[in-house]
Design a protein around this motif. Structure first.
Motif, PDB file in Angstrom:
ATOM      1  N   ILE A  23      19.102 -38.157 -36.638  1.00 26.96           N
ATOM      2  CA  ILE A  23      18.626 -36.802 -36.919  1.00 26.96           C
ATOM      3  C   ILE A  23      19.790 -35.812 -36.883  1.00 26.96           C
ATOM      4  N   ASN A  24      20.679 -35.963 -35.898  1.00 32.20           N
ATOM      5  CA  ASN A  24      21.837 -35.070 -35.829  1.00 32.20           C
ATOM      6  C   ASN A  24      22.761 -35.251 -37.031  1.00 32.20           C
ATOM      7  N   MET A  26      21.886 -36.119 -39.965  1.00 31.87           N
ATOM      8  CA  MET A  26      21.233 -35.568 -41.138  1.00 31.87           C
ATOM      9  C   MET A  26      21.489 -34.061 -41.252  1.00 31.87           C
ATOM     10  N   TRP A  27      21.319 -33.312 -40.171  1.00 32.53           N
ATOM     11  CA  TRP A  27      21.545 -31.862 -40.286  1.00 32.53           C
ATOM     12  C   TRP A  27      23.023 -31.532 -40.414  1.00 32.53           C
ATOM     13  N   ILE A  28      23.900 -32.337 -39.797  1.00 29.48           N
ATOM     14  CA  ILE A  28      25.338 -32.105 -39.949  1.00 29.48           C
ATOM     15  C   ILE A  28      25.752 -32.343 -41.404  1.00 29.48           C
ATOM     16  N   PHE A  30      23.828 -32.043 -43.973  1.00 31.13           N
ATOM     17  CA  PHE A  30      23.254 -30.958 -44.766  1.00 31.13           C
ATOM     18  C   PHE A  30      24.122 -29.699 -44.683  1.00 31.13           C
ATOM     19  N   VAL A  31      24.579 -29.358 -43.490  1.00 37.02           N
ATOM     20  CA  VAL A  31      25.413 -28.165 -43.322  1.00 37.02           C
ATOM     21  C   VAL A  31      26.743 -28.331 -44.066  1.00 37.02           C
ATOM     22  N   TRP A  33      27.245 -30.227 -46.624  1.00 36.45           N
ATOM     23  CA  TRP A  33      26.920 -30.202 -48.047  1.00 36.45           C
ATOM     24  C   TRP A  33      26.764 -28.768 -48.551  1.00 36.45           C
TER      25      TRP A  33
END
Length: 64
Positions: A23-24, A26-28, A30-31, A33
């Protein structure tokens, strides 16, 4: 994936730790990107994969 060396009363948090790391990541990703584009995300993913593979090789060679 239970470690046989753990005592019976001790819980195994391996699955929870892997889910938390996923999960971590994934958001890293995304940021990164959003800020820099897709190419740095792909490079970061390849580097993380490389380090995980090297760690796996090292851990398997120590067991043998």
């Amino acid at each position: 994936m239970r470690d046989p060396e753990l005592p019976d009363g001790m819980p195994d948090f391996f699955t929870a730790a892997i889910m938390f790391a996923g999960i971590n990541l994934m958001w890293i990703f995304f940021v990164v990107w959003v800020m820099y584009g897709l190419v740095p995300v792909l490079v970061l993913a390849v580097l993380i994969n490389h380090f995980i593979t090297r760690l796996d090789i090292r851990l398997n060679s120590q067991r043998a």
